[in-house]
Enzyme design. Structure first.
Site, short mmCIF file in Angstrom:
data_model
loop_
_atom_site.label_atom_id
_atom_site.label_comp_id
_atom_site.label_asym_id
_atom_site.label_seq_id
_atom_site.Cartn_x
_atom_site.Cartn_y
_atom_site.Cartn_z
N SER A 124 18.53 64.50 37.74
CA SER A 124 17.28 65.24 37.61
C SER A 124 16.66 65.53 38.97
O SER A 124 15.75 66.35 39.05
CB SER A 124 16.29 64.46 36.73
OG SER A 124 16.19 63.13 37.17
N HIS A 145 21.56 69.53 33.17
CA HIS A 145 20.36 68.69 33.15
C HIS A 145 19.68 68.73 31.79
O HIS A 145 18.97 69.70 31.46
CB HIS A 145 19.39 69.15 34.26
CG HIS A 145 18.17 68.31 34.37
ND1 HIS A 145 16.94 68.80 34.72
CD2 HIS A 145 17.98 66.97 34.17
CE1 HIS A 145 16.05 67.82 34.72
NE2 HIS A 145 16.66 66.71 34.39
N GLU A 157 19.10 72.64 31.74
CA GLU A 157 19.19 73.43 32.96
C GLU A 157 20.63 73.36 33.47
O GLU A 157 21.14 72.27 33.73
CB GLU A 157 18.23 72.89 34.04
CG GLU A 157 16.77 73.10 33.69
CD GLU A 157 15.79 72.51 34.71
OE1 GLU A 157 14.70 73.04 34.87
OE2 GLU A 157 16.14 71.49 35.35
N ASN A 195 10.92 70.75 36.94
CA ASN A 195 10.26 69.76 37.79
C ASN A 195 9.64 70.37 39.04
O ASN A 195 8.84 69.72 39.71
CB ASN A 195 11.23 68.64 38.17
CG ASN A 195 11.38 67.64 37.03
OD1 ASN A 195 10.51 67.55 36.16
ND2 ASN A 195 12.48 66.92 37.02
P1 NAI Z 1 19.67 54.48 32.51
O1 NAI Z 1 19.35 53.48 33.52
O2 NAI Z 1 19.07 54.39 31.15
O3 NAI Z 1 21.25 54.55 32.32
C1 NAI Z 1 22.17 54.59 33.37
C2 NAI Z 1 23.45 53.88 32.93
O4 NAI Z 1 24.47 54.14 33.88
C3 NAI Z 1 23.29 52.36 32.82
O5 NAI Z 1 23.68 51.96 31.53
C4 NAI Z 1 24.22 51.83 33.89
O6 NAI Z 1 24.86 50.63 33.50
C5 NAI Z 1 25.22 52.95 34.02
N1 NAI Z 1 25.91 53.01 35.30
C6 NAI Z 1 25.41 52.78 36.53
N2 NAI Z 1 26.35 53.00 37.46
C7 NAI Z 1 27.47 53.37 36.82
C8 NAI Z 1 28.77 53.75 37.21
N3 NAI Z 1 29.10 53.76 38.49
N4 NAI Z 1 29.65 54.11 36.27
C9 NAI Z 1 29.31 54.10 34.97
N5 NAI Z 1 28.09 53.75 34.51
C10 NAI Z 1 27.19 53.39 35.44
O7 NAI Z 1 19.35 55.90 33.19
P2 NAI Z 1 18.97 57.28 32.50
O8 NAI Z 1 17.50 57.37 32.36
O9 NAI Z 1 19.83 57.50 31.32
O10 NAI Z 1 19.37 58.31 33.66
C11 NAI Z 1 20.71 58.62 33.93
C12 NAI Z 1 20.76 59.91 34.73
O11 NAI Z 1 20.11 60.95 34.00
C13 NAI Z 1 20.08 59.85 36.08
O12 NAI Z 1 20.81 60.66 36.97
C14 NAI Z 1 18.71 60.45 35.80
O13 NAI Z 1 18.14 61.01 36.94
C15 NAI Z 1 19.08 61.51 34.79
N6 NAI Z 1 18.01 61.93 33.89
C16 NAI Z 1 17.13 61.03 33.33
C17 NAI Z 1 16.14 61.46 32.48
C18 NAI Z 1 15.21 60.48 31.84
O14 NAI Z 1 14.16 60.91 31.35
N7 NAI Z 1 15.51 59.21 31.80
C19 NAI Z 1 15.97 62.89 32.14
C20 NAI Z 1 16.98 63.74 32.72
C21 NAI Z 1 17.93 63.28 33.59
#
Ligand code: NAI
Length: 526
Positions: A124, A145, A157, A195
């Site tokens: 994001s 995105h 996006e 954003n």
């Molecule tokens: P989260 O923390 O809920 O999930 C991330 C997951 O990735 C965790 O389960 C972690 O164990 C896993 N992980 C970390 N490193 C890893 C690796 N090397 N290989 C495989 N798995 C790995 O995070 P979330 O909120 O789901 O965000 C994930 C991505 O999505 C980020 O890039 C964030 O910027 C983006 N994003 C988040 C939004 C939100 O509202 N939370 C909205 C849109 C995009």
């Protein structure tokens, strides 16, 4: 490459957290086999049992058939090793927001997946260009995105980095459509579309609070009940999390080399420092344990039975219908410079404060009326008045507007009140984004309506309010505050000078892809 990814292709989702789990459900729901990977095995297990529960609730509510729920659940296969993703036609990465970690994962993936597999990132805030840099085939890396929660939010996006192949972006766009989403194209620039363009919604509200124009509840009420926004900015920040909101603001500000339009506000930093993060911490701008205070509302006095209105009410013309529907007698008179309600002359804002306008109408008590984009649905209006405005004059205005179903909020006498300055800044920032080749006006409008639930897109507002009015407002904010944050976007001024619709400037260039070309051209010149 063209058309959506074949349903026969497996989709790999990396990261089974909030976003990964949701994206996996979307892809499985669309008929793909999904391979779900996370470095923490428990997370995948947790995600799958949570998905089971959610699907069960959808079945109970009659949203999907039990067989469909079973099929979706069975379509998602947990995998333990990155190497098991070899068969995927599309990888959607939703892991931790860390450039180094994402680059490393993509580098490893390159050696695993087929040469024609697409590598998408759900980042994001990071640059898709930077994530792809250094790979053997950066042209197959694209941003996909999703918004949270991914199964519910329609917007995706599709972000092209400097090296992204247009065919790859087109395939991912078609794929998102086939998954029932509403995709938009954009270039990999800070904040992408939503954003970036949404920043003024928060920053103007914070500035108004800082200037003592109104409290949080009042500013929220004006933007929602007069502006037509689904949620006021302070309520929205509490929902999103003040820390998350501040992090996005800071990231866009840093990445734009400190563009004053995106400067974060110290008030928000102070809240974050205090641990007042919003609903998740029980306290943000509001406290979760007590109802929010009521917005400042003028106590109505006695309404007049006849209002005299000028022939050119500009953006307040829609008020006439409200008056007539309420049975008020309306006299139209060319000599009236706005709305004459008793001793008050109410003038639709042109960006000037009441103190600036009042000397032109010394025989009347001048009030400046804020923008109301949709008079039919409005429940409130905001006004500003001169310092010595008599209370009974204001009470008469409130009673008369009250008869037409509108509550009145009086705020301190600042230029462009609340809704007008917020929307003018949103339009200016959107015009600047289109000018910079971030996305087309149509995609910016769609992204803002779907990603933030705005009642209209910035270019629709420009059409509706008029480019001349918006330019006047932004210029007046600039001269009043003397700050660069209120500089007028080049395209906005050009559209005004050339007398053309703002969106028409985009047809001179092909909006999508132009951003990439410009990035590459800049690099070549370095
Ligand atoms: P989260 O923390 O809920 O999930 C991330 C997951 O990735 C965790 O389960 C972690 O164990 C896993 N992980 C970390 N490193 C890893 C690796 N090397 N290989 C495989 N798995 C790995 O995070 P979330 O909120 O789901 O965000 C994930 C991505 O999505 C980020 O890039 C964030 O910027 C983006 N994003 C988040 C939004 C939100 O509202 N939370 C909205 C849109 C995009």
């Amino acid at each position: 490459m063209s058309g959506a990814l074949s349903r026969a292709s497996a989709v790999a989702v990396l990261g089974a957290g909030t976003m990964g789990a949701g994206i996996a459900r979307v892809a499985a729901g669309a008929g793909h086999r999904v391979l779900l990977f996370d470095t923490v095995a428990d997370v995948i297990e947790g995600a799958l049992s949570e998905l089971r529960a959610r699907l069960g609730r959808s079945v109970e509510r009659g949203k999907i058939a039990a067989t469909e729920a079973d099929r979706i659940h069975a379509s998602i296969a947990p995998v333990e090793d990155l190497a098991d993703l070899a068969g995927a036609g599309l990888v959607v990465e939703a892991i931790v927001e860390d450039l180094g970690v994402k680059r490393d994962v993509f580098r490893r993936l390159e050696a695993i997946v087929a040469p024609d597999a697409i590598l998408a990132t759900n980042t994001s805030s990071l640059s898709v260009t930077a994530i792809a840099a250094g790979l053997d085939h950066p042209e197959r890396v694209v941003g996909m995105h999703f918004f949270n929660p991914a199964p519910v939010m329609p917007l995706v996006e599709i972000v092209s980095g400097a090296a992204t192949d247009r065919g790859v972006a087109a395939t991912v766009y078609q794929t998102a459509s086939a998954w029932g989403k509403s995709p938009v194209h954009c270039a990999s620039t800070p904040g992408f579309i939503v954003n970036r363009v949404a920043r003024p919604y928060y920053s103007e509200a914070l500035r108004l609070l800082q200037e003592g124009v109104g409290d949080e509840a009042t500013i929220d009420a004006v933007l929602s009940e007069a502006g037509g926004f689904r949620m006021g900015p302070f309520t929205l920040m509490d929902l999103v999390g003040l820390d998350v909101n501040l992090a996005v603001s800071t990231s866009v500000y840093e990445q734009t080399y400190h563009d004053a339009r995106f400067a974060p506000n110290v008030l928000q930093q102070a809240k974050v420092d205090a641990g007042h993060l919003g609903r998740k911490s029980g306290r943000g701008w509001y406290r979760s344990d007590v109802p929010p205070p009521p917005p400042a509302t003028v106590t109505p006095g006695v309404a007049v039975s006849v209002v005299r209105l000028g022939l050119d009410l500009g953006h307040a013309e829609g008020l006439v219908e409200r008056f007539e529907a309420a049975g008020l007698a309306v006299e139209r008179d060319d000599s009236v410079a706005g709305l004459e309600i008793g001793a008050a002359l109410v003038i639709p804002t042109d960006g000037r404060s009441a103190a600036e306008v009042a000397p032109e109408h010394s025989d009347k008590e001048v009030l400046v009326l804020d923008l109301v984009p949709d008079w039919q649905s409005a429940e409130r209006v905001a006004v500003t008045g001169s310092r010595n405005l008599p209370e009974d004059t204001l009470a008469t205005v409130a009673a008369t507007l009250g008869a037409a179903g509108l509550a009145v909020t009086r705020v301190a006498d600042v230029p462009a009140v609340i809704v007008m300055r917020t929307i003018a800044q949103l339009v200016s920032v959107a015009a600047d984004a289109a000018m910079a080749g971030v996305a087309s006006p149509e995609d910016i409008d769609l992204a803002m309506r779907l990603g933030t639930n705005y009642p209209a897109g910035p270019f629709e507002w420009a059409d509706q309010i008029g480019v001349d009015r918006i330019v006047a407002v932004v210029d007046r904010l600039r001269s009043f505050y003397g700050e660069e944050r209120y500089r007028c976007a080049g395209w906005l001024r050009r559209a005004w000078l050339e007398g053309v619709p703002l969106r028409s400037l985009a047809t001179e260039t092909v909006a999508h892809g132009r951003g990439e070309t410009r990035i590459e051209a800049t690099r070549d010149n370095d």
